[in-house]
Every structure is written in structure tokens, then in C-alpha cells.
Design a protein around this motif. Structure first.
Motif, mmCIF file in Angstrom:
data_model
loop_
_atom_site.group_PDB
_atom_site.id
_atom_site.type_symbol
_atom_site.label_atom_id
_atom_site.label_comp_id
_atom_site.label_asym_id
_atom_site.label_seq_id
_atom_site.Cartn_x
_atom_site.Cartn_y
_atom_site.Cartn_z
ATOM 1 N N CYS A 254 -1.554 6.397 -5.460
ATOM 2 C CA CYS A 254 -1.927 7.145 -4.364
ATOM 3 C C CYS A 254 -1.007 6.395 -3.261
ATOM 4 C CB CYS A 254 -3.250 7.017 -3.972
ATOM 5 S SG CYS A 254 -3.827 7.482 -2.228
ATOM 6 N N ASN A 256 -1.663 6.410 -0.097
ATOM 7 C CA ASN A 256 -2.335 5.681 0.956
ATOM 8 C C ASN A 256 -2.649 4.266 0.464
ATOM 9 O OD1 ASN A 256 -2.570 7.680 2.988
ATOM 10 N ND2 ASN A 256 -4.386 8.566 2.237
ATOM 11 N N CYS A 257 -3.243 4.255 -1.026
ATOM 12 C CA CYS A 257 -3.916 2.978 -1.448
ATOM 13 C C CYS A 257 -3.529 2.373 -2.769
ATOM 14 C CB CYS A 257 -5.271 3.099 -1.151
ATOM 15 S SG CYS A 257 -5.902 4.228 -2.691
ATOM 16 N N CYS A 274 -7.433 11.494 -5.156
ATOM 17 C CA CYS A 274 -7.500 9.853 -5.148
ATOM 18 C C CYS A 274 -8.979 9.562 -5.239
ATOM 19 C CB CYS A 274 -6.738 9.296 -4.078
ATOM 20 S SG CYS A 274 -7.071 7.507 -4.214
ATOM 21 N N CYS A 277 -9.408 7.177 -1.868
ATOM 22 C CA CYS A 277 -9.440 7.961 -0.775
ATOM 23 C C CYS A 277 -10.430 9.050 -0.497
ATOM 24 C CB CYS A 277 -7.923 8.188 -0.180
ATOM 25 S SG CYS A 277 -7.002 7.038 -0.351
HETATM 26 ZN ZN LIG Z 1 -5.879 6.443 -2.258
#
Ligand SMILES: [Zn+2]
Length: 283
Positions: A254, A256-257, A274, A277
Motif C-alpha cells: 500500500c 500509505n502504509c 488495503c 487503511c
Molecule cells: Zn494501507
């Protein structure tokens, strides 16, 4: 399957290429590509000698003005595409229709490997024989589509978010990749595709609305998401694929993370998200 941005790219490309051209003759190589009228001679007679006017779009339908009183409506389904070709090249495999133009070196070919595309020639604005267009919901690029309206559409229904977004009679033009992308938010928690629409909070609905418009505009700017064998205009490949955050990224980290993107069937369609998220319950 082309979604709103891909059809919009075709509309913009064809607007430059065919507006104001006069159709001299139409060759029909695969009559079943014409859904309405039933009779292919009626289809040809309605087009031949007519000038092409404005090109419009609603959801995934392309709407081409023909003369003063008719419209040619096209749905590309899986693999349909248009390209300009010299008439001597019109007998290639997979070309099902060819439009000759008066005084032009090239005509317009409709190419469709799987033959699922649909053509309708109808009186202007009369879409009763085109069920999907007649019942189409609002188009996300319609200037009147406000956040308040989007909020109302979600709150008044108790459905899986993914199923609701894919329902063309609610919002017209979103398909699998747009839905997956708009549920993932950059830099913050997004929305799991199996959440229920009426349970979403204000932050989530606002995020989806803005992400929907961002993803659509970005995809159009990049020429659409040219996956599989779909290409637009004269074979120009869309570049949006490289911007995808979750769609077709199963197992990849992902943005983001870093958690691997998961793919699961939601509302009968494969959905990418995800798991960190986009949790399936509100935290
Ligand atoms: Zn994520």
C-alpha cells in the motif's frame, strides 16, 4: 471494460476527427452489432447523407448527433474501439462497421474483438429503447452533481458501497477500477468496499466524492486506463495505469502504509483494497 474516463477520451478524440463530416456510406460487416433499429438498411438510410454534429457522453455511453433529428448511441462493452482508416483497409478482421465520409481520405472503422458493443440510431433524446441509458443515474462530471447530492444517494440506500457505486442507475460511468481507486484515500483511512452506504460518516463520504472527481480527471488527463487490449483514437495508449493505487495491485505494498493490497470478491466483482487503511468496520 472502458469506464467514464476512457469513453470521455474517445469523445474528445473523435470530436476533433469527425465533427462536421458528412457520412457518404455505411458498410455493415456484422449486423448484430446494431441493436436498434432491427433492420440494418434502416440504420444505413438514417445515417447516409447526414452530417455529424456534437459528440456527447452520459456514463459509459457515447452519443453522436446525426443531422438535426437523430443520435447514434454507442456502448463499447469489453473491447470496442474506433479508428480512422483509409477505406481500402476496412476489410480487416474484427472491423464490424465502416463509415465513409464525403471528400475525406479516411473513414471511421469500428473494431471489436469480442463483438459485445452496441449501436443504436434513435430520434434525438429518445432513449426508451436503450434501457441502460434511459435509466442512467447522474454522471459524475455533470456540473449539477454536488456533494450534497452524492451524500443523499449514499444515505438513502442501505447497500454495500461497492455495489452502490457500480450501479449505473444511481451514478453512471463508474466501473471496477474507478470504484476501487476512489475508496482508497491518499494519506488517510479510506473505505472498505463491503461497508454499508448508510453507515458512512461525513469524512468518508466527502473523501469518496473528492477522490471520485480527482481520479476521473486524472485518468482523462492521462488518456484513460489502457489495460488489456483497449486503446483509443488511433491506438494511443492511456497512461493512467501507472497511477493506480490499489486496482490490479494485489500483494503489492500500500502506498500509505506498506501493507500488501488484498483482492476479494465484493458485490460479485473482484475488489482491491488495503486491509489496514480500509478496515471493514469503523474504528
Ligand atoms: Zn494501507
Amino acid at each position: 471494460m472502458p469506464e467514464l474516463p476512457e469513453v470521455e477520451v474517445v469523445r474528445r478524440t473523435l470530436t476533433k476527427e469527425i465533427t462536421n463530416k458528412v457520412i457518404k456510406q455505411v458498410d455493415v460487416f456484422w449486423p448484430r452489432i446494431i441493436t436498434y433499429p432491427d433492420n440494418q438498411d434502416e440504420f444505413k438510410l438514417g445515417l447516409e447523407g447526414q452530417k455529424i454534429g456534437k459528440l456527447g457522453r452520459k456514463g459509459k455511453y457515447l452519443i453522436i448527433e446525426i443531422g438535426q433529428h437523430h443520435e447514434l448511441v454507442v456502448h463499447f462493452r469489453m473491447t470496442g474501439k474506433f479508428k480512422l482508416l483509409p477505406p481500402e483497409e476496412r476489410f480487416q478482421k474484427h472491423i464490424h462497421l465502416f463509415f465513409h465520409f464525403q471528400g475525406e481520405k479516411e473513414g471511421l472503422a469500428y473494431h471489436d474483438v469480442r463483438k459485445f458493443g452496441d449501436f443504436f440510431l434513435v430520434p434525438k433524446g429518445d432513449y426508451r429503447v436503450i434501457k441502460g441509458l434511459y435509466q442512467a443515474g447522474i454522471d459524475p462530471l455533470d456540473a449539477s452533481f454536488t456533494y450534497e447530492q452524492f451524500h443523499g444517494l449514499l444515505k438513502s440506500r442501505k447497500r454495500l458501497v461497492k455495489a452502490l457505486l457500480l450501479d449505473q442507475s444511481v451514478i453512471a460511468g463508474l466501473g471496477n477500477y474507478l470504484c476501487d481507486e476512489l475508496l482508497w484515500f491518499p494519506g488517510e483511512q479510506g473505505v472498505h468496499p463491503a461497508r454499508l452506504s448508510h453507515e458512512l460518516n461525513e469524512r468518508e463520504m466527502k473523501g469518496m466524492y473528492h477522490r471520485m472527481l480527482d481520479v476521473i480527471h486524472q485518468s482523462i488527463r492521462l488518456g484513460g486506463n489502457s489495460f488489456r487490449d483497449f486503446s483509443y483514437g488511433n491506438g494511443i495508449k492511456g497512461q493512467f495505469k501507472q497511477m493506480l493505487k490499489v486496482y490490479a495491485r494485489e500483494g503489492k505494498p500500500c502506498f500509505n502504509c506498506g501493507t500488501p493490497i488484498r483482492r476479494e470478491t465484493v458485490a460479485g466483482r473482484s475488489s482491491h483494497f488495503c486491509p489496514a487503511c480500509q478496515p471493514d468496520s469503523i474504528s
